[in-house]
Write a protein that holds these residues in place. Structure first.
Motif, short mmCIF file in Angstrom:
data_model
loop_
_atom_site.label_atom_id
_atom_site.label_comp_id
_atom_site.label_asym_id
_atom_site.label_seq_id
_atom_site.Cartn_x
_atom_site.Cartn_y
_atom_site.Cartn_z
N ALA A 1 0.50 12.09 -0.15
CA ALA A 1 0.72 11.09 -1.21
C ALA A 1 1.92 11.50 -2.06
CB ALA A 1 -0.52 10.97 -2.09
N LYS B 1 0.80 -1.22 0.00
CA LYS B 1 0.00 0.00 0.00
C LYS B 1 0.83 1.28 0.00
CE LYS B 1 -3.97 -2.14 2.29
NZ LYS B 1 -4.89 -2.09 3.44
N PRO C 1 -6.41 6.67 0.28
CA PRO C 1 -6.60 6.96 1.71
C PRO C 1 -8.07 7.15 2.02
CG PRO C 1 -5.73 8.88 0.55
CD PRO C 1 -5.67 7.74 -0.41
N PHE D 1 -4.34 14.57 2.15
CA PHE D 1 -4.05 13.30 1.48
C PHE D 1 -3.19 13.52 0.24
CE2 PHE D 1 -8.23 11.28 3.15
CZ PHE D 1 -7.58 10.90 4.32
N LEU E 1 2.00 8.97 3.55
CA LEU E 1 0.77 8.29 3.93
C LEU E 1 1.10 7.01 4.68
CD1 LEU E 1 -1.38 8.68 0.69
CD2 LEU E 1 -1.84 9.74 2.90
N SER F 1 -13.19 6.24 0.50
CA SER F 1 -11.83 6.11 -0.03
C SER F 1 -11.69 7.09 -1.19
CB SER F 1 -11.58 4.68 -0.52
OG SER F 1 -11.72 3.75 0.54
N ASP G 1 -3.94 5.23 7.24
CA ASP G 1 -4.66 6.10 6.31
C ASP G 1 -5.42 5.30 5.26
OD1 ASP G 1 -3.74 8.52 7.45
OD2 ASP G 1 -1.87 8.38 6.34
N MET G 2 -4.91 4.11 4.93
CA MET G 2 -5.49 3.31 3.85
C MET G 2 -6.54 2.32 4.33
SD MET G 2 -3.52 4.39 1.36
CE MET G 2 -1.87 5.02 1.09
#
Length: 410
Positions: A311, A43, A287, A307, A316, A275, A320-321
């Motif tokens: 990114a 990720k 995220p 975000f 990140l 998302s 966050d994901m």
């Protein structure tokens, strides 16, 4: 006495990573908690920090190697160290010119301070044959970003051709007539994206429904209040806040679009975690904007801006994901007119936004030019009926065309 450097815990369900780049070379001084290595996971990219101060010892793994959580990857020795790298072996033949990989480690000032590159920047440097020491970084602490390299590559391309050609990027296979093929190993993130998207196609019964939206009301509202909004909240008023709010309205009215399949059960959520698809140097990341249905326009815009910024600089985190019940992907920022987005498993639906384009439309029996946008909702037909998908997209359309609906929950 040496201190072992091991792969840290990477996050829930993640047991393996790929070594991206060594940020410290053997013999260099290392401070406690200083980043010494970057790892690429499914990720995000994660820095491995030094567990103690000392001198960077032996690298036990190399960039591109796969390592498991807890694996020993290096050592840190006692001492103060220096910035110089170990001398080359005596039997090694001297190179008439630095190779691209050596260039990226060369000093930006011609001295001992090495240029530290992230994996994404390193790949861009090799791909375009750019000397990183010749570029001024705009990232944190003056570090190079991928955008810096691409800008330098564009400037190089636009400049008059030099009398001698630049060395071919690593991995490029020369061919007749100057035609080259470059073989680059897929990053772990890109491999995961590929697997997840293909899995979604193989598993879900994917279908996409379309509609078009008249953006006049939102554009007028934004033009009227954007300056006051920015002054009060210190963030730009964009379109994502409107679409996020409109999506939350639709998902509350059509719960199946916010649901997920788990075995032979359907999980319905009484919250909306959106998302948000964001472009990062290594690929698309998503995220999660948690409790989006409870957040104000200002907080949504602040979170999305944060975000995007993180990114870009690779900060990140796994947290966050994690999660997400619905995805919004805005291909319009890249100029897309229409697309069929693929759902982000285990989610069941994704909203695709596209570019705004002036088109003639019929309004009260007359043809008018209006700023129009195509919107698409891809969904898993196993748990979402066509009627529900069409209804959800229609609610989003109506809320955007009449933003007052967002205030009175219609």
């Amino acid at each position: 006495m040496s201190t072992e450097v091991k792969v840290p815990v990477l996050g829930e369900s993640i047991t393996e990573a790929t070594v991206g780049e060594w940020l410290k070379q053997p013999g260099e001084a290392v401070a406690a908690d200083e980043p010494i290595c970057s790892l690429e996971t499914d990720k995000v990219a994660i820095d491995v920090n030094a567990p103690a101060a000392g001198v960077m010892g032996e690298h036990l793994v190399q960039p591109g190697d796969n390592v498991e959580v807890g694996a020993l990857i290096a050592t840190i020795e006692e001492g103060s160290g220096g910035a110089a790298k170990p001398a080359p072996k005596a039997d090694a033949a001297p190179s008439p010119a630095p190779a691209p990989a050596a260039k990226e480690e060369a000093s930006a000032e011609g001295g001992s301070d090495a240029v530290v590159l992230s994996p994404a920047v390193r790949r861009a440097v090799l791909e375009h044959g750019i000397d990183p020491a010749s570029i001024k970084g705009t990232g944190k602490d003056g570090r190079l970003t991928k955008e810096d390299v691409l800008a330098a590559a564009k400037a190089k391309k636009d400049a008059p051709a030099a009398s001698t050609s630049a060395p071919a990027p690593a991995g490029a296979a020369p061919a007749a007539g100057g035609r080259n093929i470059e073989r680059v190993k897929m990053t772990r993130l890109r491999q995961t994206i590929a697997k997840r998207l293909k899995s979604a196609q193989d598993t879900a019964a994917l279908l996409t429904t379309f509609n078009d939206v008249d953006m006049t009301a939102v554009m007028e509202t934004r033009a009227k209040y954007k300056d006051l909004f920015a002054k009060k909240h210190d963030v730009r008023l964009g379109f994502m806040g409107f679409f996020t709010k409109a999506a939350c309205l639709a998902l509350k009215d059509v719960p199946s679009v916010n649901a997920q399949m788990e075995g032979d059960e359907i999980l319905y959520h009484d919250y909306v975690d959106v998302s948000v698809a964001v472009s990062a140097p290594n690929g698309l990341v998503v995220p999660v904007l948690r409790d989006a249905d409870k957040k104000s326009f200002a907080q949504i815009e602040k979170d999305i801006a944060d975000f995007g910024s993180r990114a870009k600089d690779g900060s990140l985190t796994m947290e966050d994901m994690k999660g997400g019940t619905f995805t919004i992907s805005n291909g319009g920022v890249f100029g897309s007119l229409m697309s069929t987005p693929i759902i982000n498993p285990p989610q069941s639906a994704v909203l695709g936004l596209h570019r705004i384009e002036e088109r003639p439309v019929a309004i009260n029996g007359k043809v008018e030019i209006r700023p129009m946008m195509y919107i698409a909702l891809s969904y898993d037909h196993r748990i979402i009926d066509g009627r529900e998908a069409v209804t959800a997209l229609k609610i989003i359309k109506e809320a955007i065309e009449d933003p007052a609906r967002l205030l009175i929950d219609l």
